[in-house]
Motif scaffolding. Structure first.
Motif, short mmCIF file in Angstrom:
data_model
loop_
_atom_site.label_atom_id
_atom_site.label_comp_id
_atom_site.label_asym_id
_atom_site.label_seq_id
_atom_site.Cartn_x
_atom_site.Cartn_y
_atom_site.Cartn_z
N HIS A 257 45.57 27.80 32.55
CA HIS A 257 44.59 28.21 33.74
C HIS A 257 45.37 28.77 34.92
N ALA A 258 46.69 29.25 34.56
CA ALA A 258 47.56 29.65 35.69
C ALA A 258 46.98 30.60 36.70
N HIS A 259 47.22 30.75 37.85
CA HIS A 259 46.85 31.59 38.69
C HIS A 259 47.88 32.87 38.54
N ARG A 260 47.57 34.11 38.72
CA ARG A 260 48.04 35.34 38.36
C ARG A 260 47.61 36.44 39.27
N VAL A 261 48.10 37.48 39.35
CA VAL A 261 47.80 38.82 40.10
C VAL A 261 47.21 39.98 39.18
N SER A 262 45.99 40.56 39.53
CA SER A 262 45.55 41.58 39.06
C SER A 262 45.94 42.61 40.01
N THR A 263 46.37 43.82 39.27
CA THR A 263 46.83 45.05 39.89
C THR A 263 46.09 46.28 39.16
N PHE A 264 45.72 47.33 39.89
CA PHE A 264 45.04 48.60 39.56
C PHE A 264 44.80 49.59 40.37
N ALA A 265 44.69 50.71 39.79
CA ALA A 265 44.35 51.88 40.58
C ALA A 265 42.88 51.93 40.89
N TRP A 266 42.50 52.07 42.24
CA TRP A 266 41.09 52.43 42.55
C TRP A 266 40.87 53.47 43.11
N ALA A 273 45.62 41.77 43.70
CA ALA A 273 44.48 40.54 43.88
C ALA A 273 45.05 39.46 43.21
N PRO A 274 45.68 38.65 43.99
CA PRO A 274 45.95 37.24 43.47
C PRO A 274 44.72 36.58 43.30
N ASN A 275 44.45 35.71 42.34
CA ASN A 275 43.26 34.99 42.17
C ASN A 275 43.26 33.73 42.57
N ASP A 276 44.01 33.30 43.57
CA ASP A 276 43.90 32.11 44.11
C ASP A 276 42.60 31.75 45.01
N THR A 277 42.22 33.15 45.50
CA THR A 277 40.56 33.03 46.35
C THR A 277 40.23 34.50 45.70
N TYR A 278 39.00 34.66 46.14
CA TYR A 278 38.24 35.86 45.75
C TYR A 278 38.34 36.71 47.00
N GLU A 279 39.41 37.41 46.60
CA GLU A 279 39.92 38.53 47.62
C GLU A 279 40.84 39.52 46.99
N ILE A 280 40.17 41.06 46.94
CA ILE A 280 40.93 42.11 46.81
C ILE A 280 41.45 42.95 47.93
N ARG A 281 42.70 43.18 48.06
CA ARG A 281 43.40 43.98 49.08
C ARG A 281 43.80 45.35 48.55
N VAL A 282 43.30 46.27 49.27
CA VAL A 282 43.45 47.83 48.73
C VAL A 282 44.28 48.69 49.78
N PHE A 283 45.22 49.27 49.26
CA PHE A 283 46.26 49.90 49.85
C PHE A 283 46.31 51.39 49.84
N PHE A 343 40.96 25.86 39.81
CA PHE A 343 40.96 27.08 38.94
C PHE A 343 40.91 28.26 39.51
N PRO A 344 41.46 29.35 39.06
CA PRO A 344 41.45 30.65 39.48
C PRO A 344 39.99 31.04 40.01
#
Length: 423
Positions: A257-266, A273-283, A343-344
């Motif tokens: 149940h490790a925390h990790r990072v989601s990365t994707f094109a939007w 988006a590190p899943n420590d908190t429910y937040e997606i940062r968009v650049f 948990f994430p």
């Protein structure tokens, strides 16, 4: 020229698509990504987001959809296409199929990294071509690591020593090779944007991890279609590992149940988006933070009851005669390697090909449902509701009316499957 991602047919029981239908959806998604208000969704529940601007950053605060509710989007009850075989030889025997995606004419490309090949199937799942193999020549891979759809319906293949990329055209012909790094650095391709820009991450060695629980920083960069850096997005907390060393020997393992990072094109933006908190940062491609998407979520602290549930879920996968010993082994392991404190906040995040954000709910031990549940957001980041996807599918691509992913049966045999998606 960006690729036309319209699917044309699906074999038996074919449903034909008009190219302008999907093109219009993509244009609408692009407009929404630039800040134009999205059209209303008649199937969405009444969920009101709070949208505000702060220093040119749009912040979207969303409520959590009601528990048990579902948006009116449904996956099929069985796959329309299934590529794979339990026995035999040839292209249907998949091994380490690390990715799959569609081309504009409906073909499905599978990155079969176990054989260092790109295997190509028509829209009904019939094998039509195999591109590449292990080797040092043009169009060969040593070995194949990743593959992505690139601009103009071409393909981008990453191969070891992890700083080289090959471009193949839609017929599998080698076009050119280039690197993202001008030295001996290693990297991973996280996402490829429609215009050819690439989101990359710096490769981090696990050999130097400190004793005990540790977490490395993951650094992300945006590069152009020639491999030159456009912007540095910064470093984000990566995956949690546990290490035990005695002198020069030891071991490291990713914790349960490790925390990790989601990365994707939007669309034409990139999301981290590190899943420590429910937040997606968009650049934007120049590294400017353009949008932050959040959703209400209460973090769940891990307890002994969760560890007990985790053990029983794993033990249940073993034959009856092996369960007592396996239960003892797992309990010893979890005494040494800890669970995270919380948990994430979510399992993973991605965007579909028409601009919607999908975020999969995290399954807490002892509380998981039959099918994965995702929160879907519109192209502007406003929540629409919960959607279920088929159980056991590792989702690789979500199109306008399909879900493409990897299924593995009880024998470990791999299948690339396409499921219909009704919106």
């Amino acid at each position: 020229m960006a690729a036309d991602i319209t699917r044309t047919s699906e074999g038996p029981g074919t449903r034909f698509r008009h190219p302008l239908r999907l093109a219009g959806a993509i244009l609408a998604a692009g407009a929404n990504a630039c800040g134009d208000p999205p059209s209303s969704d008649s199937d969405s529940p009444a969920l009101d987001a709070i949208v505000r601007d702060s220093a040119d950053v749009r912040i979207v605060e969303n409520p959590r959809p009601p528990s048990g509710s579902r948006l009116g989007w449904r996956a099929g009850t069985e796959p329309e296409v299934s590529i794979g075989a339990r026995e035999g030889e040839g292209p249907y025997m998949l091994h380490r199929a690390s990715d799959a995606f569609t081309l504009s004419d409906g073909r499905i490309v599978v990155a079969n990294t176990g054989s260092h090949e790109l295997r190509v199937f028509d829209a009904s799942g019939i094998h039509v071509a195999t591109w590449g193999r292990r080797g040092e020549g043009p169009g060969e891979f040593s070995p194949l690591v990743q593959a992505h759809r690139w601009r103009g319906d071409s393909l981008l293949a990453l191969y070891s020593p992890a700083n080289h990329l090959s471009i193949l055209d839609s017929g599998g012909n080698f076009a050119r090779a280039f690197t993202l790094a001008r030295d001996d650095s290693f990297f991973q391709v996280e996402a490829v944007l429609p215009g050819g820009a690439i989101l990359s991450s710096d490769w981090v060695s696990r050999g130097g991890l400190a004793d005990g629980l540790s977490r490395t920083e993951e650094t992300y960069r945006v590069r152009d279609a020639e491999g030159d850096m456009l912007s540095l997005l910064g470093s984000f907390p990566g995956t949690e590992w546990f290490s035990a060393w005695s002198g020069s020997s030891g071991w490291s393992v990713e914790i349960a149940h490790a925390h990790r990072v989601s990365t994707f094109a939007w669309g034409d933006l990139v999301a981290i988006a590190p899943n420590d908190t429910y937040e997606i940062r968009v650049f934007a491609l120049d590294g400017t933070l353009r949008r932050i998407v959040r959703r209400d979520h209460d973090l769940v602290a891990s307890t002994e009851a969760h560890i007990d549930a985790e053990i029983e879920e794993r033990v249940a996968q073993r034959p009856e005669e092996e369960r007592a010993e396996r239960r003892r082994e797992l309990r010893e392991n979890f005494r040494e390697v800890p669970f995270p404190e919380t948990f994430p906040a979510f399992a993973e995040a991605t965007a579909d090909l028409v601009g919607h954000l999908w975020v999969r709910e995290y399954e807490i031990p002892g509380e998981g449902g039959a099918d994965p549940v995702w929160t879907v957001f519109d192209p502007e980041g406003r929540v629409l509701g919960f959607v279920e996807t088929p159980a056991g599918i590792d989702v690789y691509e979500i199109g306008e009316d399909y879900i493409l992913g990897l299924a593995t049966d009880e024998l470990g045999v791999e299948f690339i499957q396409m499921w219909s998606l009704e919106r």
